[in-house]
Enzyme design. Structure first.
Site, PDB file in Angstrom:
ATOM      1  CE  LYS A  69      31.627  39.625 -53.772  1.00 46.67           C
ATOM      2  NZ  LYS A  69      30.414  40.253 -54.360  1.00 46.67           N
ATOM      3  CE1 TYR A 117      32.408  45.351 -53.689  1.00 42.47           C
ATOM      4  CE2 TYR A 117      32.250  44.793 -51.370  1.00 42.47           C
ATOM      5  CZ  TYR A 117      32.322  44.414 -52.693  1.00 42.47           C
ATOM      6  OH  TYR A 117      32.307  43.071 -53.028  1.00 42.47           O
ATOM      7  CG  ASN A 154      28.043  38.389 -56.415  1.00 42.23           C
ATOM      8  OD1 ASN A 154      28.863  38.429 -55.493  1.00 42.23           O
ATOM      9  ND2 ASN A 154      27.791  39.433 -57.181  1.00 42.23           N
ATOM     10  CG  HIS A 172      35.767  41.853 -56.063  1.00 41.09           C
ATOM     11  ND1 HIS A 172      35.033  42.926 -56.515  1.00 41.09           N
ATOM     12  CD2 HIS A 172      37.074  42.142 -56.333  1.00 41.09           C
ATOM     13  CE1 HIS A 172      35.866  43.840 -57.019  1.00 41.09           C
ATOM     14  NE2 HIS A 172      37.104  43.383 -56.922  1.00 41.09           N
ATOM     15  CD  GLU A 209      39.276  46.176 -57.408  1.00 39.53           C
ATOM     16  OE1 GLU A 209      39.366  44.983 -57.751  1.00 39.53           O
ATOM     17  OE2 GLU A 209      38.236  46.835 -57.520  1.00 39.53           O
TER      18      GLU A 209
HETATM   19  P1  IDP Z   1      30.489  43.258 -59.508  1.00 42.47           P
HETATM   20  O1  IDP Z   1      30.901  42.498 -58.256  1.00 42.47           O
HETATM   21  O2  IDP Z   1      29.823  42.337 -60.498  1.00 42.47           O
HETATM   22  O3  IDP Z   1      31.619  44.043 -60.111  1.00 42.47           O
HETATM   23  P2  IDP Z   1      29.408  45.786 -58.497  1.00 42.47           P
HETATM   24  O4  IDP Z   1      28.354  46.586 -59.176  1.00 42.47           O
HETATM   25  O5  IDP Z   1      30.799  46.313 -58.482  1.00 42.47           O
HETATM   26  O6  IDP Z   1      29.334  44.293 -59.094  1.00 42.47           O
HETATM   27  O7  IDP Z   1      28.913  45.572 -57.002  1.00 42.47           O
HETATM   28  C1  IDP Z   1      29.785  45.047 -56.028  1.00 42.47           C
HETATM   29  C2  IDP Z   1      29.043  44.008 -55.209  1.00 42.47           C
HETATM   30  O8  IDP Z   1      27.976  44.644 -54.513  1.00 42.47           O
HETATM   31  C3  IDP Z   1      28.354  42.908 -56.028  1.00 42.47           C
HETATM   32  O9  IDP Z   1      29.212  41.859 -56.403  1.00 42.47           O
HETATM   33  C4  IDP Z   1      27.307  42.436 -55.047  1.00 42.47           C
HETATM   34  O10 IDP Z   1      27.884  41.593 -54.055  1.00 42.47           O
HETATM   35  C5  IDP Z   1      26.890  43.754 -54.397  1.00 42.47           C
HETATM   36  N1  IDP Z   1      25.722  44.349 -55.059  1.00 42.47           N
HETATM   37  C6  IDP Z   1      25.698  45.030 -56.248  1.00 42.47           C
HETATM   38  N2  IDP Z   1      24.448  45.454 -56.541  1.00 42.47           N
HETATM   39  C7  IDP Z   1      23.656  45.042 -55.520  1.00 42.47           C
HETATM   40  C8  IDP Z   1      22.261  45.169 -55.240  1.00 42.47           C
HETATM   41  O11 IDP Z   1      21.479  45.758 -56.023  1.00 42.47           O
HETATM   42  N3  IDP Z   1      21.814  44.611 -54.089  1.00 42.47           N
HETATM   43  C9  IDP Z   1      22.646  43.952 -53.217  1.00 42.47           C
HETATM   44  N4  IDP Z   1      23.968  43.821 -53.427  1.00 42.47           N
HETATM   45  C10 IDP Z   1      24.475  44.352 -54.566  1.00 42.47           C
HETATM   46 MG    MG Z   2      32.628  45.653 -59.265  1.00 44.50          MG
END
Ligand code: IDP
Ligand code: MG
Length: 171
Positions: A26, A66, A129, A132, A143
């Site tokens: 990212k 997303y 974070n 992905h 994907e």
């Molecule tokens: P993941 O990446 O761990 O699979 P997902 O729930 O699929 O998590 O969410 C995709 C991405 O969306 C996350 O990696 C993060 O960058 C972002 N994200 C998820 N939840 C939040 C939130 O509550 N606030 C801000 N960004 C979020």
């Molecule tokens: Mg995810």
């Protein structure tokens, strides 16, 4: 290694280690100079890189990728973040690799991710974070084909498989 040995070797190492998953590096990791570190984690684990490209995420691709969080209040901010620099899209291959890569990455909220995981060691944010990773075999297949044409994915023998996997794990 003579020809017949080489043939046997190829059959052994190529047969059953074929699951594939999508990883994105990212924009926060791009800005922070963490590309090499992140790629290195997957390499050291013994995974095989079969596709890799730097790309800008177009609106339509981002929405599709997303879709499961498109109605969340944070989606606008996340989209802006994900489009702030190119990302590095990678396809990694290995035995039960989807699960292995999720474990290597750690949980979404990086400041609570397990120490030793990529997010646990390298990040503090929920949104920013650093990586992905596909979350199921079904999503990984979708994907990988969303981000890569079949021609962009490479097939080659990795000699270290002899040492990464036991014989029965190679199929
Ligand atoms: P993941 O990446 O761990 O699979 P997902 O729930 O699929 O998590 O969410 C995709 C991405 O969306 C996350 O990696 C993060 O960058 C972002 N994200 C998820 N939840 C939040 C939130 O509550 N606030 C801000 N960004 C979020
Ligand atoms: Mg995810």
């Amino acid at each position: 290694m003579n020809l017949s040995h080489s043939k046997i070797f190829n059959q052994i190492i190529m047969s059953d280690v074929k699951e594939r998953t999508l990883v994105l590096i990212k924009p926060d990791a791009i800005q922070r100079g963490l590309m090499g570190e992140i790629i290195s984690r997957f390499e050291k684990k013994g995974l095989k890189l079969v596709g890799c490209k730097m790309m800008e995420l177009e609106e339509a691709l981002l929405r599709e990728h997303y879709a499961h969080i498109a109605d969340k209040p944070f989606f606008g901010g996340l989209a802006k973040f994900m489009q702030s620099t190119p990302v590095v899209a990678m396809c990694w291959e290995g035995l039960e690799v989807v699960n292995a890569v999720r474990l290597l990455c750690g949980i979404t909220k990086a400041r609570e991710a397990e120490a030793g995981s990529i997010r646990g060691d390298l990040a503090m944010s929920v949104a920013c974070n650093v990586v992905h990773a596909s979350d199921s075999i079904e999503n990984a297949e979708a994907e990988v084909s969303r981000f890569f044409k079949e021609d962009d994915l490479h097939s080659y023998d990795k000699s270290e498989y002899m040492h990464v996997y036991a014989e029965d794990e190679r199929g």
